[in-house]
Design an enzyme around this catalytic site. Structure first.
Site, short mmCIF file in Angstrom:
data_model
loop_
_atom_site.label_atom_id
_atom_site.label_comp_id
_atom_site.label_asym_id
_atom_site.label_seq_id
_atom_site.Cartn_x
_atom_site.Cartn_y
_atom_site.Cartn_z
N CYS A 49 0.85 -1.18 0.00
CA CYS A 49 0.00 0.00 0.00
C CYS A 49 0.89 1.24 0.00
O CYS A 49 2.11 1.15 0.14
CB CYS A 49 -0.92 -0.01 1.21
SG CYS A 49 -0.05 0.24 2.78
N CYS A 69 -0.63 -0.42 7.90
CA CYS A 69 -1.59 -0.49 9.00
C CYS A 69 -2.44 -1.74 8.83
O CYS A 69 -2.39 -2.40 7.78
CB CYS A 69 -2.45 0.77 9.06
SG CYS A 69 -3.87 0.75 7.95
#
Length: 599
Positions: free
Chosen positions: A451, A496
């Protein structure tokens, strides 16, 4: 039905979500009130654009702007210096496009390239949702950017927010007829489940407000409060699971006959990647294969699944609002019965199918129709010109200037130059070579994803896109030392636990826990059908390779014929097998102590 499950909601197939939850308004999450009071996603966005004193928007409008395809962000690398100078944060917007199936014309590619260079940060970011997003668009350039996107006959509607988001489709069209059917279904679902509000054109293109804009008929499917959370749909064509169908709320698996013709779709429900560290009532989940449907019923099934989630989904707690938790609460059988009731017919059980991998086919392939397709590896999806490296932005722009076919984005962040006539292949190859677009990448790197994370994502706890390439350099040396350099192993990293790069179904998954620290997940299936298991918690970046090294050595010495890395780790007892859902948090840790859990 378990005692702790909610009562099944009333018959509500034709009602808006706003009506259904009115009696419980005092218990709803804050976002539900924001949506209901927004005037169908208008809020005060138009007024905010006229306020030059700040590059931001209000917190409430920051939630609404997601439905328009944007997130408010700031450059976190600049925060300390700007705080010292008592300056506001360096606010800018991430803008994500809606591109069903990831298909673009060459003319559209050229417009998107121009926007990247004039209004964004000089790059296009291919996402795991088979679309592009821009970073660094300042508020004063938002309307210019949106008008340019509209000029390319594209938009950003519902690319984010509590709606059906960009619909993914199998991307490598070597099985031409089946892939055409997959794309057609993806496009049809995207169009059918698109929000109907005129807010997007009104705010960004200076369109006129529709008279009667507060009427319930504005959103006949969604209602005033849209969905409890985001909703993701994908369409796959076996044997490739390149869209990671088990990671999504709703999926359609093409079932083909002996000659490759489509006979219908297996329907999957209840997948999803996000979770929250330290909260075991949140977890990733692989989708269940619910039923088989005929081609003519697929669109009705898609709407029914989404509206059941609209009506049954948890609107009190956003962390438990995805369809995966709805399936866990009510059970698959009860959910299927309600879907059948809404479409007005019984559905039959799933047909047999088989997936082999969840990656892309690199290089040239030839379709059944004689057209050629070139898949280019784009590391972590970042299309830009790299110093002393591939000139991706420039090279693909030059290809778009001569290419007669299409571009296709993949769910693995790569790009296909698709539908190339045989006589044009040499010209495309020359441009690819000139700009270094096929620079060597090893098998581990080709099966990697990350990401964006820092510096722009406000949720990131650790690096991802900027760190994974370095980690792969180190792991490639380790793999070579064990004679595994050519073995395909999937590795994915996120900054995350929201899991945007789908790390929980990678054979090696790394999820940010804090600065330079990651949770390490192992034991997932190579084809994306099984979740990994937490093997080591809070591992410092400096010892990730040392933690994996003895496991890779054992894999080289003890694996069975054709056995994949994730399967080996489970079979040999290094890590427990994850069955699904809540089991994700059970029996964690290194079972054999083959590697130290580094602190």
């Amino acid at each position: 039905m378990n005692d702790d499950r909610q009562a099944i909601p009333p018959n509500s197939a034709n009602a808006g979500a706003g009506d259904l939850i009115q009696a419980e308004r005092n218990q709803l999450s804050r976002n539900e009130h924001i949506k209901e009071a927004s005037g169908y996603l208008r809020g005060k966005l138009a007024e905010a654009l006229l306020m030059p004193a700040s590059g931001a928007v209000s917190d409430d409008d920051g939630q609404l702007v997601k439905f328009h395809g944007m997130y408010l962000q700031d450059d976190r690398d600049l925060r300390p210096e700007r705080m010292r100078k008592k300056l506001d944060r360096a606010y800018a917007f991430m803008i994500r496009l809606r591109i069903p199936g990831g298909v673009l014309t060459s003319k559209q590619w050229l417009v998107l390239d121009e926007i990247a260079r004039f209004y964004a940060n000089g790059s296009l970011r291919a996402t795991t949702r088979q679309t592009f997003q821009y970073h660094g668009v300042i508020k004063s350039n938002l309307k210019r950017t949106m008008k340019a996107i509209d000029g390319a006959l594209l938009d950003t509607i519902a690319a984010c927010g509590d709606v059906n988001r960009n619909v993914l489709s199998a991307s490598n069209p070597y099985q031409s007829k089946a892939h055409a059917a997959a794309y057609d279904l993806a496009k049809a679902i995207s169009d059918h489940l698109l929000p109907r509000t005129g807010a997007w054109r009104e705010i960004w293109l200076d369109g006129e407000k529709v008279v009667g804009g507060e009427d319930e008929t504005v959103e006949p499917i969604y209602g005033k409060t849209y969905l409890p959370r985001k909703f993701k749909v994908v369409v796959a064509v076996p044997p490739s699971n390149d869209v990671d169908i088990f990671a999504h709320d709703l999926g359609f698996i093409a079932i083909l006959d002996e000659v490759g013709a489509l006979v219908g779709w297996n329907v999957t429900v209840g997948g999803g990647m996000g979770m929250t560290h330290g909260e075991p009532d949140t977890f990733p989940r692989t989708a269940d294969v619910m039923c088989f449907c005929e081609p003519g019923d697929a669109l009705k099934v898609a709407e029914a699944v989404m509206t059941v989630q609209r009506d049954w989904g948890n609107r009190k707690s956003r962390k438990n609002a995805r369809l995966k938790y709805t399936i866990e609460r009510f059970g698959l059988d009860v959910f299927r019965v309600e879907v059948e009731r809404r479409i007005g017919k019984d559905l039959v059980d799933p047909r047999p199918f088989r997936f082999e991998n969840n990656g892309d086919r690199y290089g040239w392939t030839e379709g059944e129709d004689g057209r050629h397709h070139l898949t280019l590896f784009i590391q972590n999806g970042r299309v830009r010109d790299f110093e002393n490296g591939p000139q991706l932005l420039t090279g693909l722009r030059h290809i778009a200037e001569v290419h007669q076919g299409e571009f296709r984005l993949t769910a693995n962040q790569n790009v296909l130059v698709a539908n190339v006539p045989a006589e044009k292949r040499a010209e495309i190859e020359a441009l690819v070579a000139e700009h270094g677009l096929t620079a060597h990448a090893g098998t581990l790197r080709r099966n990697s994803m990350a990401c964006v994370a820092l510096p722009t994502c406000g949720l990131a706890l650790a690096e991802s896109e900027r760190y994974l390439p370095t980690l792969i350099d180190e792991l490639e040396a380790c793999l070579a030392g064990h004679g595994l350099a050519e073995d395909e192993i999937t590795i994915r990293m996120t900054g995350c636990p929201n899991g945007c790069a789908r790390p929980y179904i990678a054979e090696i998954g790394l999820v940010g826990k804090g600065p330079e620290r990651y949770n390490l997940y192992l034991g997932a299936a190579f084809d994306g059908s099984r979740l990994g298991k937490l093997y080591a918690e809070d591992v410092h970046a400096s010892v990730v390779v040392a933690t994996l090294d003895p496991l890779l050595g054992a894999y080289r010495a003890e694996r069975g014929a054709g056995e994949r890395f994730g399967d080996f780790l489970v079979r040999a007892g290094h890590v427990a097998r994850t069955t699904n859902g809540p089991d994700f948090h059970e029996r964690t840790g290194a079972l054999l102590g083959a590697a130290a859990q580094a602190g």
